[in-house]
Design a protein around this motif. Structure first.
Motif, PDB file in Angstrom:
ATOM      1  N   ILE A 123       0.855  -1.187   0.000  1.00 20.74           N
ATOM      2  CA  ILE A 123       0.000   0.000   0.000  1.00 20.74           C
ATOM      3  C   ILE A 123       0.884   1.226   0.000  1.00 20.74           C
ATOM      4  O   ILE A 123       1.709   1.408   0.903  1.00 20.74           O
ATOM      5  CB  ILE A 123      -0.942   0.010   1.222  1.00 20.74           C
ATOM      6  CG1 ILE A 123      -1.944  -1.150   1.118  1.00 20.74           C
ATOM      7  CG2 ILE A 123      -1.687   1.343   1.322  1.00 20.74           C
ATOM      8  CD1 ILE A 123      -2.863  -1.289   2.320  1.00 20.74           C
ATOM      9  N   GLU A 239     -14.209   2.189   6.264  1.00 20.92           N
ATOM     10  CA  GLU A 239     -13.140   2.037   5.265  1.00 20.92           C
ATOM     11  C   GLU A 239     -13.755   1.814   3.891  1.00 20.92           C
ATOM     12  O   GLU A 239     -14.840   1.229   3.777  1.00 20.92           O
ATOM     13  CB  GLU A 239     -12.234   0.834   5.581  1.00 20.92           C
ATOM     14  CG  GLU A 239     -11.295   1.039   6.747  1.00 20.92           C
ATOM     15  CD  GLU A 239     -10.240  -0.072   6.843  1.00 20.92           C
ATOM     16  OE1 GLU A 239      -9.679  -0.449   5.772  1.00 20.92           O
ATOM     17  OE2 GLU A 239      -9.975  -0.549   7.959  1.00 20.92           O
ATOM     18  N   PHE A 241     -12.104   0.484  -0.032  1.00 20.25           N
ATOM     19  CA  PHE A 241     -10.912   0.137  -0.810  1.00 20.25           C
ATOM     20  C   PHE A 241     -11.303  -0.494  -2.138  1.00 20.25           C
ATOM     21  O   PHE A 241     -12.415  -0.989  -2.324  1.00 20.25           O
ATOM     22  CB  PHE A 241      -9.939  -0.754  -0.028  1.00 20.25           C
ATOM     23  CG  PHE A 241     -10.497  -2.057   0.474  1.00 20.25           C
ATOM     24  CD1 PHE A 241     -10.502  -3.187  -0.327  1.00 20.25           C
ATOM     25  CD2 PHE A 241     -10.986  -2.173   1.774  1.00 20.25           C
ATOM     26  CE1 PHE A 241     -10.983  -4.407   0.130  1.00 20.25           C
ATOM     27  CE2 PHE A 241     -11.468  -3.383   2.257  1.00 20.25           C
ATOM     28  CZ  PHE A 241     -11.472  -4.500   1.444  1.00 20.25           C
ATOM     29  N   PRO A 251      -6.432   1.278  -0.777  1.00 22.66           N
ATOM     30  CA  PRO A 251      -7.357   1.960   0.128  1.00 22.66           C
ATOM     31  C   PRO A 251      -7.760   3.330  -0.416  1.00 22.66           C
ATOM     32  O   PRO A 251      -6.953   4.050  -1.011  1.00 22.66           O
ATOM     33  CB  PRO A 251      -6.540   2.118   1.415  1.00 22.66           C
ATOM     34  CG  PRO A 251      -5.393   1.181   1.280  1.00 22.66           C
ATOM     35  CD  PRO A 251      -5.113   1.073  -0.182  1.00 22.66           C
ATOM     36  N   THR A 253      -8.637   6.896   0.793  1.00 22.39           N
ATOM     37  CA  THR A 253      -8.426   7.668   2.020  1.00 22.39           C
ATOM     38  C   THR A 253      -9.381   8.840   2.147  1.00 22.39           C
ATOM     39  O   THR A 253      -9.582   9.360   3.256  1.00 22.39           O
ATOM     40  CB  THR A 253      -6.983   8.186   2.095  1.00 22.39           C
ATOM     41  OG1 THR A 253      -6.727   9.043   0.961  1.00 22.39           O
ATOM     42  CG2 THR A 253      -5.987   7.023   2.073  1.00 22.39           C
ATOM     43  N   THR A 262      -7.395   2.688   7.223  1.00 23.06           N
ATOM     44  CA  THR A 262      -6.885   1.654   6.305  1.00 23.06           C
ATOM     45  C   THR A 262      -6.546   0.361   7.043  1.00 23.06           C
ATOM     46  O   THR A 262      -5.818  -0.477   6.538  1.00 23.06           O
ATOM     47  CB  THR A 262      -5.627   2.161   5.562  1.00 23.06           C
ATOM     48  OG1 THR A 262      -4.589   2.422   6.518  1.00 23.06           O
ATOM     49  CG2 THR A 262      -5.913   3.427   4.768  1.00 23.06           C
ATOM     50  N   SER A 265      -7.735  -2.891   5.284  1.00 18.78           N
ATOM     51  CA  SER A 265      -6.999  -2.990   4.018  1.00 18.78           C
ATOM     52  C   SER A 265      -5.606  -3.566   4.240  1.00 18.78           C
ATOM     53  O   SER A 265      -5.160  -4.456   3.508  1.00 18.78           O
ATOM     54  CB  SER A 265      -6.876  -1.605   3.357  1.00 18.78           C
ATOM     55  OG  SER A 265      -8.126  -1.037   3.104  1.00 18.78           O
ATOM     56  N   GLU A 266      -4.932  -3.066   5.265  1.00 17.17           N
ATOM     57  CA  GLU A 266      -3.582  -3.519   5.553  1.00 17.17           C
ATOM     58  C   GLU A 266      -3.577  -4.975   6.025  1.00 17.17           C
ATOM     59  O   GLU A 266      -2.686  -5.748   5.651  1.00 17.17           O
ATOM     60  CB  GLU A 266      -2.941  -2.606   6.588  1.00 17.17           C
ATOM     61  CG  GLU A 266      -2.712  -1.186   6.071  1.00 17.17           C
ATOM     62  CD  GLU A 266      -2.264  -0.225   7.154  1.00 17.17           C
ATOM     63  OE1 GLU A 266      -2.008  -0.688   8.295  1.00 17.17           O
ATOM     64  OE2 GLU A 266      -2.177   0.979   6.871  1.00 17.17           O
TER      65      GLU A 266
END
Length: 278
Positions: A123, A239, A241, A251, A253, A262, A265-266
């Motif tokens: 990311i 979130e 994404f 993602p 933002t 995020t 997503s991470e």
């Protein structure tokens, strides 16, 4: 360098003005990611390609086996010495002849490859801002779910994004539901529920979408739901994404005045890298 119908050529393919992909968008394609001389998720890509060809009534050559197409892709990236990490486009188009009505349904294929700078999905540590694109809508039909050579809505939406200093745009269908981004499928986290539009909404039947659905279900701490997403839902999301095979997870933002975390997503991206053993 390209692979045209099994022959690797040093120069780009010179198409005739009667090429049906050029004239009518009469073709389908797959975007592939190569890591360590293997095609990620190729079985899914292969079956989606054949299904797309059947839907638009192309004649599928007997030679189009899983092993044959895999070998043709890998032959090109090895010839270019980019087999460690590459982006590949495999395009199949109906051969010349006819106007809207083709004279036959036989096909040709062309494979192009470009080196990628890294193998692992990651990311980028930067903002990614989007907004709705409302000039044109994606219709809720089977053709909208395919990767055809007609992507004019995605093109005009991408230009709109550039003109408005956005990183991407979100597309809507005729019922004004949000279905995807210009660069991939859309996911939305809200109150420990992960939503993504069902294919029946007209979104792309994405390969990475399928992987993320499986990984999210395996987490056990979020409920995965395929459901319509309205523009009003976006403002309430925790979130957002976007997913595709090349970037993995991107993602979002910022959407209008709302900024997003995020965290999921991470977490999913780490699981994705583990699943492909990079």
């Amino acid at each position: 360098m390209i692979n045209f119908n099994g022959e690797i050529l040093d120069s780009d393919l010179q198409l005739t003005v009667s090429n049906r992909s050029f004239l009518y968008g009469d073709g389908v394609f797959e975007t592939l990611k190569i890591v360590d001389n293997r095609i990620l998720f190729f079985e899914d890509h292969y079956f989606r390609l054949l299904a797309s060809m059947r839907i638009i009534r192309m004649q599928i050559p007997m030679s189009f086996t899983f092993e044959y197409l895999e070998s043709q892709v890998l032959a090109l990236v090895n010839q270019q010495n980019i087999q460690n990490s590459a982006r590949v486009r495999l395009t199949v188009f109906r051969n010349d002849g006819g106007f809207y009505s083709p004279t036959d349904n036989s096909v040709s294929f062309v494979i192009q490859a470009n080196e990628l700078t890294q193998k692992v999905y990651s990311i980028a540590d930067k903002s990614f801002e989007v907004d709705l694109y409302k000039d044109f809508v994606v219709t809720k039909q089977l053709l909208s779910t395919l990767k055809t050579n007609n992507k004019i809505i995605q093109i005009t939406a991408s230009i709109f994004a550039q003109e408005n200093q956005l990183d991407s745009c979100l597309l809507i269908n005729e019922e004004k539901n949000v279905i995807e981004a210009t660069n991939g499928n859309l996911f939305m986290l809200m109150n420990n529920q992960l939503f993504t539009p069902p294919i029946s909404e007209g979104c792309l039947n994405g390969i990475m979408r399928k992987q993320i659905l499986k990984l999210a279900e395996a987490l056990g701490n979020v409920e995965v739901i395929e459901k319509e997403i309205s523009p009003f839902d976006l403002q309430k999301a925790d979130e957002l994404f976007v997913t595709n095979v090349i970037v993995g997870i991107q993602p979002i933002t910022k959407y209008r005045k709302k900024e997003f975390k995020t965290t999921l997503s991470e977490e999913l991206l780490a699981k994705l890298n583990q699943s492909i053993e990079v």
